[in-house]
Design a protein around this motif. Structure first.
Motif, PDB file in Angstrom:
ATOM      1  N   LYS A   2       0.854  -1.174   0.000  1.00 40.06           N
ATOM      2  CA  LYS A   2       0.000   0.000   0.000  1.00 40.06           C
ATOM      3  C   LYS A   2       0.895   1.230   0.000  1.00 40.06           C
ATOM      4  O   LYS A   2       1.718   1.399   0.908  1.00 40.06           O
ATOM      5  CB  LYS A   2      -0.915  -0.009   1.235  1.00 40.06           C
ATOM      6  N   LYS A  21      -0.337   0.267  -9.891  1.00 37.81           N
ATOM      7  CA  LYS A  21      -1.460  -0.668  -9.986  1.00 37.81           C
ATOM      8  C   LYS A  21      -1.114  -1.828 -10.908  1.00 37.81           C
ATOM      9  O   LYS A  21      -1.411  -2.987 -10.603  1.00 37.81           O
ATOM     10  CB  LYS A  21      -2.711   0.058 -10.487  1.00 37.81           C
ATOM     11  N   HIS A  25       0.478  -3.279  -6.893  1.00 38.15           N
ATOM     12  CA  HIS A  25       0.441  -2.550  -5.627  1.00 38.15           C
ATOM     13  C   HIS A  25      -0.878  -1.789  -5.477  1.00 38.15           C
ATOM     14  O   HIS A  25      -1.669  -1.701  -6.419  1.00 38.15           O
ATOM     15  CB  HIS A  25       1.628  -1.590  -5.537  1.00 38.15           C
ATOM     16  N   THR A  26      -1.093  -1.236  -4.291  1.00 42.09           N
ATOM     17  CA  THR A  26      -2.319  -0.484  -4.014  1.00 42.09           C
ATOM     18  C   THR A  26      -1.951   0.955  -3.685  1.00 42.09           C
ATOM     19  O   THR A  26      -1.618   1.283  -2.543  1.00 42.09           O
ATOM     20  CB  THR A  26      -3.083  -1.101  -2.828  1.00 42.09           C
ATOM     21  N   GLU A  28      -2.460   5.181  -3.347  1.00 38.33           N
ATOM     22  CA  GLU A  28      -3.450   6.198  -2.981  1.00 38.33           C
ATOM     23  C   GLU A  28      -2.806   7.548  -3.208  1.00 38.33           C
ATOM     24  O   GLU A  28      -1.632   7.744  -2.877  1.00 38.33           O
ATOM     25  CB  GLU A  28      -3.865   6.038  -1.517  1.00 38.33           C
TER      26      GLU A  28
END
Length: 227
Positions: A2, A21, A25-26, A28
Protein backbone atom coordinates in the motif's frame (compact mmCIF):
# COMPACT_ATOMS: atom_id res chain seq x y z
CA UNK A 1 2.22 -2.89 -0.99
CA UNK A 2 0.00 0.00 0.00
CA UNK A 3 1.71 3.15 -1.24
CA UNK A 4 0.88 6.82 -0.65
CA UNK A 5 1.69 9.21 -3.53
CA UNK A 6 1.85 12.88 -2.53
CA UNK A 7 2.12 14.80 -5.80
CA UNK A 8 0.38 17.98 -6.98
CA UNK A 9 1.19 17.44 -10.67
CA UNK A 10 -1.82 15.37 -11.77
CA UNK A 11 -0.04 13.99 -14.85
CA UNK A 12 2.87 12.66 -12.78
CA UNK A 13 0.54 11.37 -10.06
CA UNK A 14 -1.62 9.49 -12.58
CA UNK A 15 1.47 8.04 -14.27
CA UNK A 16 2.85 6.67 -10.99
CA UNK A 17 -0.58 5.54 -9.84
CA UNK A 18 -1.18 3.59 -13.06
CA UNK A 19 2.27 1.99 -12.98
CA UNK A 20 1.95 0.88 -9.38
CA UNK A 21 -1.46 -0.67 -9.99
CA UNK A 22 -0.11 -2.56 -12.99
CA UNK A 23 2.73 -3.81 -10.77
CA UNK A 24 0.27 -5.27 -8.28
CA UNK A 25 0.44 -2.55 -5.63
CA UNK A 26 -2.32 -0.48 -4.01
CA UNK A 27 -1.59 3.22 -4.46
CA UNK A 28 -3.45 6.20 -2.98
CA UNK A 29 -2.97 9.76 -4.21
CA UNK A 30 -2.89 13.02 -2.24
CA UNK A 31 -2.85 16.16 -4.38
CA UNK A 32 -1.27 18.50 -1.82
CA UNK A 33 0.85 18.42 1.31
CA UNK A 34 -2.01 19.02 3.70
CA UNK A 35 -3.97 16.03 2.42
CA UNK A 36 -0.78 13.96 2.29
CA UNK A 37 0.04 14.74 5.91
CA UNK A 38 -3.48 13.80 6.98
CA UNK A 39 -3.37 10.46 5.16
CA UNK A 40 0.17 9.67 6.31
CA UNK A 41 -0.75 10.21 9.95
CA UNK A 42 -4.12 8.43 9.93
CA UNK A 43 -3.46 5.44 7.64
CA UNK A 44 -0.75 2.80 7.45
CA UNK A 45 1.35 2.60 4.29
CA UNK A 46 4.30 0.46 3.23
CA UNK A 47 5.96 3.33 1.34
CA UNK A 48 5.38 7.06 0.79
CA UNK A 49 6.37 8.78 -2.47
CA UNK A 50 6.34 12.55 -2.20
CA UNK A 51 7.32 15.68 -4.08
CA UNK A 52 9.19 18.48 -2.30
CA UNK A 53 7.29 21.43 -3.72
CA UNK A 54 3.69 20.91 -2.60
CA UNK A 55 0.82 23.30 -1.89
CA UNK A 56 -0.07 24.09 1.77
CA UNK A 57 2.58 21.84 3.34
CA UNK A 58 5.88 21.26 1.52
CA UNK A 59 7.39 17.78 1.29
CA UNK A 60 10.27 18.47 3.69
CA UNK A 61 7.89 19.75 6.38
CA UNK A 62 5.53 16.84 5.81
CA UNK A 63 8.30 14.31 6.19
CA UNK A 64 9.87 16.00 9.21
CA UNK A 65 6.46 16.13 10.89
CA UNK A 66 5.66 12.44 10.49
CA UNK A 67 9.19 11.44 11.51
CA UNK A 68 8.83 13.61 14.62
CA UNK A 69 5.68 11.70 15.53
CA UNK A 70 7.54 8.37 15.36
CA UNK A 71 6.24 7.33 11.93
CA UNK A 72 9.02 5.32 10.24
CA UNK A 73 7.24 4.50 6.98
CA UNK A 74 9.87 4.32 4.20
CA UNK A 75 9.76 7.46 2.07
CA UNK A 76 11.12 8.31 -1.38
CA UNK A 77 11.32 11.97 -2.38
CA UNK A 78 10.67 12.53 -6.09
CA UNK A 79 11.55 16.10 -7.00
CA UNK A 80 12.70 18.42 -9.79
CA UNK A 81 15.13 19.98 -7.27
CA UNK A 82 18.33 18.21 -8.21
CA UNK A 83 21.19 20.08 -6.53
CA UNK A 84 23.34 18.22 -4.04
CA UNK A 85 22.21 20.47 -1.18
CA UNK A 86 18.56 19.75 -2.10
CA UNK A 87 19.17 16.01 -1.93
CA UNK A 88 21.07 16.29 1.35
CA UNK A 89 18.25 18.33 2.90
CA UNK A 90 15.69 15.79 1.75
CA UNK A 91 17.62 12.84 3.14
CA UNK A 92 18.27 14.61 6.44
CA UNK A 93 14.57 15.36 6.80
CA UNK A 94 13.93 11.63 6.97
CA UNK A 95 13.76 10.40 3.38
CA UNK A 96 15.08 6.91 2.69
CA UNK A 97 15.86 7.77 -0.94
CA UNK A 98 15.80 10.78 -3.26
CA UNK A 99 15.05 10.68 -7.00
CA UNK A 100 15.01 13.56 -9.44
CA UNK A 101 12.58 14.32 -12.25
CA UNK A 102 12.35 13.35 -15.05
CA UNK A 103 12.49 9.72 -13.99
CA UNK A 104 11.95 6.20 -15.29
CA UNK A 105 9.12 4.35 -13.58
CA UNK A 106 11.10 1.10 -13.60
CA UNK A 107 13.83 2.75 -11.51
CA UNK A 108 11.28 4.30 -9.13
CA UNK A 109 9.66 0.90 -8.64
CA UNK A 110 13.04 -0.70 -7.88
CA UNK A 111 13.88 1.99 -5.33
CA UNK A 112 10.48 1.60 -3.66
CA UNK A 113 10.97 -2.13 -3.31
CA UNK A 114 14.48 -1.64 -1.90
CA UNK A 115 13.50 0.87 0.81
CA UNK A 116 10.50 -1.26 1.75
CA UNK A 117 12.63 -4.37 2.14
CA UNK A 118 15.08 -2.52 4.40
CA UNK A 119 12.24 -1.66 6.76
CA UNK A 120 10.71 -5.14 6.74
CA UNK A 121 13.12 -7.57 8.37
CA UNK A 122 12.19 -11.20 7.94
CA UNK A 123 10.20 -12.62 10.83
CA UNK A 124 9.64 -16.29 11.60
CA UNK A 125 6.44 -17.48 9.95
CA UNK A 126 3.64 -18.41 12.31
CA UNK A 127 2.20 -21.85 11.59
CA UNK A 128 -0.08 -22.28 14.60
CA UNK A 129 -2.12 -20.02 16.87
CA UNK A 130 -3.04 -21.28 20.32
CA UNK A 131 -5.56 -19.74 22.69
CA UNK A 132 -6.13 -21.88 25.76
CA UNK A 133 -7.50 -25.21 24.56
CA UNK A 134 -8.13 -23.90 21.02
CA UNK A 135 -5.55 -24.50 18.31
CA UNK A 136 -5.51 -23.08 14.79
CA UNK A 137 -3.21 -24.89 12.35
CA UNK A 138 -2.51 -22.35 9.61
CA UNK A 139 -0.71 -24.81 7.35
CA UNK A 140 -3.36 -27.51 7.23
CA UNK A 141 -6.28 -25.11 7.89
CA UNK A 142 -7.32 -27.27 10.84
CA UNK A 143 -9.05 -26.15 14.04
CA UNK A 144 -9.23 -28.16 17.25
CA UNK A 145 -10.47 -27.50 20.77
CA UNK A 146 -9.61 -30.01 23.49
CA UNK A 147 -8.34 -32.17 20.61
CA UNK A 148 -11.81 -32.17 19.05
CA UNK A 149 -11.64 -31.30 15.34
CA UNK A 150 -13.93 -28.40 14.41
CA UNK A 151 -15.04 -28.10 10.80
CA UNK A 152 -15.04 -24.46 9.64
CA UNK A 153 -15.97 -22.94 6.31
CA UNK A 154 -13.31 -20.82 4.58
CA UNK A 155 -14.75 -17.48 5.72
CA UNK A 156 -15.27 -18.76 9.26
CA UNK A 157 -11.63 -19.86 9.41
CA UNK A 158 -10.45 -16.47 8.14
CA UNK A 159 -12.67 -14.71 10.67
CA UNK A 160 -11.36 -16.79 13.56
CA UNK A 161 -7.76 -16.35 12.38
CA UNK A 162 -8.13 -12.57 12.34
CA UNK A 163 -9.73 -12.51 15.79
CA UNK A 164 -6.98 -14.70 17.26
CA UNK A 165 -4.21 -12.66 15.67
CA UNK A 166 -5.70 -9.65 17.44
CA UNK A 167 -6.29 -11.35 20.79
CA UNK A 168 -6.52 -8.93 23.66
CA UNK A 169 -7.69 -6.15 21.32
CA UNK A 170 -11.22 -5.08 20.45
CA UNK A 171 -11.89 -5.91 16.80
CA UNK A 172 -14.42 -3.56 15.25
CA UNK A 173 -17.01 -4.23 12.57
CA UNK A 174 -15.07 -1.98 10.17
CA UNK A 175 -11.87 -3.98 10.73
CA UNK A 176 -13.69 -7.24 9.99
CA UNK A 177 -15.32 -5.85 6.86
CA UNK A 178 -11.96 -4.64 5.53
CA UNK A 179 -9.71 -7.54 6.53
CA UNK A 180 -12.02 -10.56 6.28
CA UNK A 181 -14.56 -9.51 3.65
CA UNK A 182 -12.28 -7.00 1.88
CA UNK A 183 -14.99 -4.35 1.81
CA UNK A 184 -13.95 -0.69 1.85
CA UNK A 185 -17.49 0.31 2.77
CA UNK A 186 -20.25 -0.92 5.04
CA UNK A 187 -22.80 -2.83 2.94
CA UNK A 188 -25.34 -2.48 5.77
CA UNK A 189 -25.99 -6.21 6.06
CA UNK A 190 -25.88 -8.60 9.00
CA UNK A 191 -23.15 -10.73 7.39
CA UNK A 192 -20.80 -10.29 10.37
CA UNK A 193 -23.48 -11.14 12.94
CA UNK A 194 -24.40 -14.29 11.01
CA UNK A 195 -20.83 -15.52 10.73
CA UNK A 196 -19.98 -14.69 14.37
CA UNK A 197 -23.08 -16.64 15.46
CA UNK A 198 -22.11 -19.66 13.32
CA UNK A 199 -18.53 -19.51 14.55
CA UNK A 200 -19.63 -19.40 18.20
CA UNK A 201 -21.87 -22.41 17.70
CA UNK A 202 -18.89 -24.37 16.41
CA UNK A 203 -16.06 -23.29 18.73
CA UNK A 204 -17.88 -22.32 21.95
CA UNK A 205 -21.01 -24.47 22.25
CA UNK A 206 -20.54 -27.29 24.73
CA UNK A 207 -17.22 -26.03 26.08
CA UNK A 208 -16.40 -24.62 29.52
CA UNK A 209 -15.98 -20.99 28.49
CA UNK A 210 -16.71 -18.73 25.53
CA UNK A 211 -13.80 -17.59 23.40
CA UNK A 212 -15.52 -14.77 21.52
CA UNK A 213 -16.85 -11.93 23.66
CA UNK A 214 -19.13 -9.21 22.32
CA UNK A 215 -18.18 -5.70 23.44
CA UNK A 216 -21.43 -3.79 23.11
CA UNK A 217 -21.16 -0.82 20.78
CA UNK A 218 -17.51 -1.58 19.97
CA UNK A 219 -16.93 -5.01 18.46
CA UNK A 220 -15.54 -8.38 19.53
CA UNK A 221 -12.75 -9.55 21.81
CA UNK A 222 -10.88 -12.78 22.30
CA UNK A 223 -8.46 -13.08 25.21
CA UNK A 224 -6.53 -15.68 27.13
CA UNK A 225 -8.82 -17.67 29.48
CA UNK A 226 -8.55 -16.81 33.16
CA UNK A 227 -8.01 -19.49 35.74
Amino acid sequence: MKILIVEDDSTVAQYINKGLKESGHTPEVANDGKQGLLLATTNKYDVIILDRMLPYVDGITLLSTIRGSGNKTPAVILSAKNKVEDKVKGLRSGADDYMTKPFAFEELLARIEIVASRQSPATPSVTEIVLGELKLDLINRRVTRNDTVIDLQSKEFKLLEFLLKNKGKIVTRTMLLEKVWEYNFDPQTNVIDVHISRLRNKIDKGFSYQIIETIRGAGYLVSEPTA
